[in-house]
Motif scaffolding. Sequence first.
Motif, mmCIF file in Angstrom:
data_model
loop_
_atom_site.group_PDB
_atom_site.id
_atom_site.type_symbol
_atom_site.label_atom_id
_atom_site.label_comp_id
_atom_site.label_asym_id
_atom_site.label_seq_id
_atom_site.Cartn_x
_atom_site.Cartn_y
_atom_site.Cartn_z
ATOM 1 N N ASP A 58 3.765 7.632 1.168
ATOM 2 C CA ASP A 58 2.443 8.138 0.824
ATOM 3 C C ASP A 58 2.561 9.340 -0.118
ATOM 4 O OD1 ASP A 58 -0.451 8.175 1.073
ATOM 5 O OD2 ASP A 58 -0.213 9.961 2.294
ATOM 6 N N GLU A 59 3.501 10.229 0.187
ATOM 7 C CA GLU A 59 3.743 11.391 -0.687
ATOM 8 C C GLU A 59 4.205 10.939 -2.063
ATOM 9 O OE1 GLU A 59 3.523 14.656 -0.597
ATOM 10 O OE2 GLU A 59 2.981 15.084 1.484
ATOM 11 N N ALA A 60 5.168 10.019 -2.097
ATOM 12 C CA ALA A 60 5.739 9.580 -3.376
ATOM 13 C C ALA A 60 4.723 8.848 -4.237
ATOM 14 C CB ALA A 60 6.955 8.693 -3.127
ATOM 15 N N LEU A 61 4.000 7.901 -3.630
ATOM 16 C CA LEU A 61 3.054 7.113 -4.418
ATOM 17 C C LEU A 61 1.837 7.924 -4.834
ATOM 18 C CD1 LEU A 61 3.141 3.577 -2.737
ATOM 19 C CD2 LEU A 61 4.454 4.472 -4.667
ATOM 20 N N THR A 62 1.412 8.862 -3.995
ATOM 21 C CA THR A 62 0.306 9.738 -4.388
ATOM 22 C C THR A 62 0.684 10.527 -5.632
ATOM 23 O OG1 THR A 62 -0.551 9.937 -2.130
ATOM 24 C CG2 THR A 62 -1.151 11.678 -3.680
ATOM 25 N N ARG A 63 1.899 11.038 -5.659
ATOM 26 C CA ARG A 63 2.362 11.796 -6.824
ATOM 27 C C ARG A 63 2.500 10.899 -8.052
ATOM 28 N NH1 ARG A 63 6.417 16.493 -4.765
ATOM 29 N NH2 ARG A 63 5.462 16.868 -2.735
ATOM 30 N N ALA A 64 2.743 9.596 -7.814
ATOM 31 C CA ALA A 64 2.872 8.656 -8.929
ATOM 32 C C ALA A 64 1.536 8.045 -9.326
ATOM 33 C CB ALA A 64 3.855 7.546 -8.563
ATOM 34 N N GLY A 65 0.442 8.473 -8.670
ATOM 35 C CA GLY A 65 -0.883 7.985 -9.029
ATOM 36 C C GLY A 65 -1.207 6.614 -8.487
ATOM 37 N N VAL A 66 -0.682 6.293 -7.288
ATOM 38 C CA VAL A 66 -0.875 4.965 -6.715
ATOM 39 C C VAL A 66 -1.533 5.059 -5.341
ATOM 40 C CG1 VAL A 66 0.273 2.861 -5.924
ATOM 41 C CG2 VAL A 66 1.141 4.075 -7.931
ATOM 42 N N ASP A 67 -2.572 4.263 -5.133
ATOM 43 C CA ASP A 67 -3.156 4.073 -3.806
ATOM 44 C C ASP A 67 -2.596 2.766 -3.254
ATOM 45 O OD1 ASP A 67 -4.775 6.340 -4.008
ATOM 46 O OD2 ASP A 67 -6.342 5.215 -5.036
ATOM 47 N N PHE A 68 -2.616 2.616 -1.929
ATOM 48 C CA PHE A 68 -2.129 1.353 -1.380
ATOM 49 C C PHE A 68 -2.864 0.983 -0.110
ATOM 50 C CE2 PHE A 68 0.564 4.673 0.391
ATOM 51 C CZ PHE A 68 0.632 4.347 1.747
ATOM 52 N N GLU A 69 -2.945 -0.323 0.098
ATOM 53 C CA GLU A 69 -3.485 -0.883 1.332
ATOM 54 C C GLU A 69 -2.305 -1.407 2.129
ATOM 55 O OE1 GLU A 69 -6.593 -4.398 2.808
ATOM 56 O OE2 GLU A 69 -5.913 -4.293 0.727
ATOM 57 N N LEU A 70 -2.221 -1.010 3.402
ATOM 58 C CA LEU A 70 -1.066 -1.353 4.208
ATOM 59 C C LEU A 70 -1.359 -2.531 5.135
ATOM 60 C CD1 LEU A 70 1.832 -0.532 4.900
ATOM 61 C CD2 LEU A 70 0.897 0.945 6.687
ATOM 62 N N LYS A 71 -0.459 -3.512 5.142
ATOM 63 C CA LYS A 71 -0.588 -4.682 6.000
ATOM 64 C C LYS A 71 0.677 -4.832 6.838
ATOM 65 C CE LYS A 71 -4.463 -6.342 4.101
ATOM 66 N NZ LYS A 71 -5.720 -6.575 4.852
ATOM 67 N N SER A 72 0.515 -5.135 8.134
ATOM 68 C CA SER A 72 1.657 -5.364 9.017
ATOM 69 C C SER A 72 1.776 -6.852 9.328
ATOM 70 C CB SER A 72 1.482 -4.574 10.320
ATOM 71 O OG SER A 72 1.434 -3.186 10.060
ATOM 72 N N TYR A 73 2.973 -7.414 9.069
ATOM 73 C CA TYR A 73 3.191 -8.837 9.301
ATOM 74 C C TYR A 73 4.573 -9.073 9.910
ATOM 75 C CZ TYR A 73 -0.646 -9.583 5.938
ATOM 76 O OH TYR A 73 -1.852 -9.564 5.278
ATOM 77 N N PRO A 74 4.767 -10.218 10.554
ATOM 78 C CA PRO A 74 6.125 -10.609 10.960
ATOM 79 C C PRO A 74 6.986 -10.797 9.716
ATOM 80 C CG PRO A 74 4.472 -11.920 12.106
ATOM 81 C CD PRO A 74 3.748 -11.170 11.023
ATOM 82 N N ARG A 75 8.280 -10.577 9.848
ATOM 83 C CA ARG A 75 9.188 -10.644 8.698
ATOM 84 C C ARG A 75 9.131 -11.979 7.946
ATOM 85 N NH1 ARG A 75 11.336 -8.043 12.950
ATOM 86 N NH2 ARG A 75 12.017 -5.897 12.663
ATOM 87 N N PRO A 76 9.154 -13.127 8.648
ATOM 88 C CA PRO A 76 9.107 -14.402 7.908
ATOM 89 C C PRO A 76 7.829 -14.565 7.088
ATOM 90 C CG PRO A 76 9.859 -14.758 10.159
ATOM 91 C CD PRO A 76 9.349 -13.355 10.095
#
Length: 260
Positions: A58-76
Motif C-alpha cells: 500500500d505504501e509503495a503503490l500509493t507513492r507510485a500513484g496506484v490504487d488497487f482493489e484486493l481480492k482473496s482467492y485459493p492459489r489454483p
Amino acid sequence: MSLMKLASLALLILAGVSLQDSRAENLRLALAVAEEVEPYVYHLEDGKATGIDYEIVDEALTRAGVDFELKSYPRPRITLMLGQGHLDGLLTTTGYNDKDALNAMWLSAPLYTSTVSAFVLKKKAEEEGADHSGALKNCHQAGVLRGFNYRFPNLDMTRFNSVVEVNSAEQLVKLTLYGRVDCAITEDITFMYQARRLGYFNDVEIVDEVVNRPVVIALSRKVIEDNKGLDERINLAIDDLKSHDVIDNIIIKYLSLGAF
C-alpha cells in the motif's frame, strides 16, 4: 554543493515529478492474494485489509500513484484468473509460488526475503546446547500447508514417511506442540507470528532452512506495457521504503504483535 549531491538532488526532483504525474493518472488495479494468511495479508472484523504485505505494498503503490482493489482467492484459482486476464497481478508473492505463472509476469524489486524453514519443539534443557543443524533428516512425519507449492530443489517431500496437510500456520504450530508431527515446514514469519500469538514462541525452534526467496509485487506484463514508467516508479518507491527502514519496521511491528 558537490556535483554528486547536485546529481542526487536532480534525480530526487525528477522522481518527485514522476510520482506526482502518475497520481494524476489514477491507475487502479485488481490484485489478488492467496487467501487469508496472517500476518502477511488478512482482514479485520470490520472487513478492512491489514498485514505486513498489505502495509508495505500500500505504501509503495500509493507513492507510485496506484490504487488497487484486493481480492482473496485459493492459489489454483489465482493461477486460472491470471491466465484468463481477469487479474492485473498479485499484491505480493507471499503464499503464492507457482513458478510457471510468475515467469510470465513482471516482478518488482524484492520487498524483503522470505525463508521457508523446518520447525520442531525445542529440545529438553540439557540438550539445548547440542548442534541440531541438519536435523530435518530426523523428521519422518512432516506438517505442511495445504495448497502451498513445496517444489524446492533441496527438498524431497517423498523422503517423509507421512505428510500431514493443514489449512493454516496456526494449525501447524499446534500440530508441532502436540507432537502430531516431527517437524513443520513453512515460512518463518507466519509460523513464528502464530507461535507468539498462541504464547508458544519460546517452545519452538528452527532446525533447517529449506529455501530463501524474495517477496515481490507481481503484475501482468500488459499492465506494465500499457503504463509507461510504472515499473520504474514502483521500484523507486520500494527503494525509498527500504532506505528509510519502513519495511523492516512494519515486519517488526507484526512479529512483536504491535499491530494489536
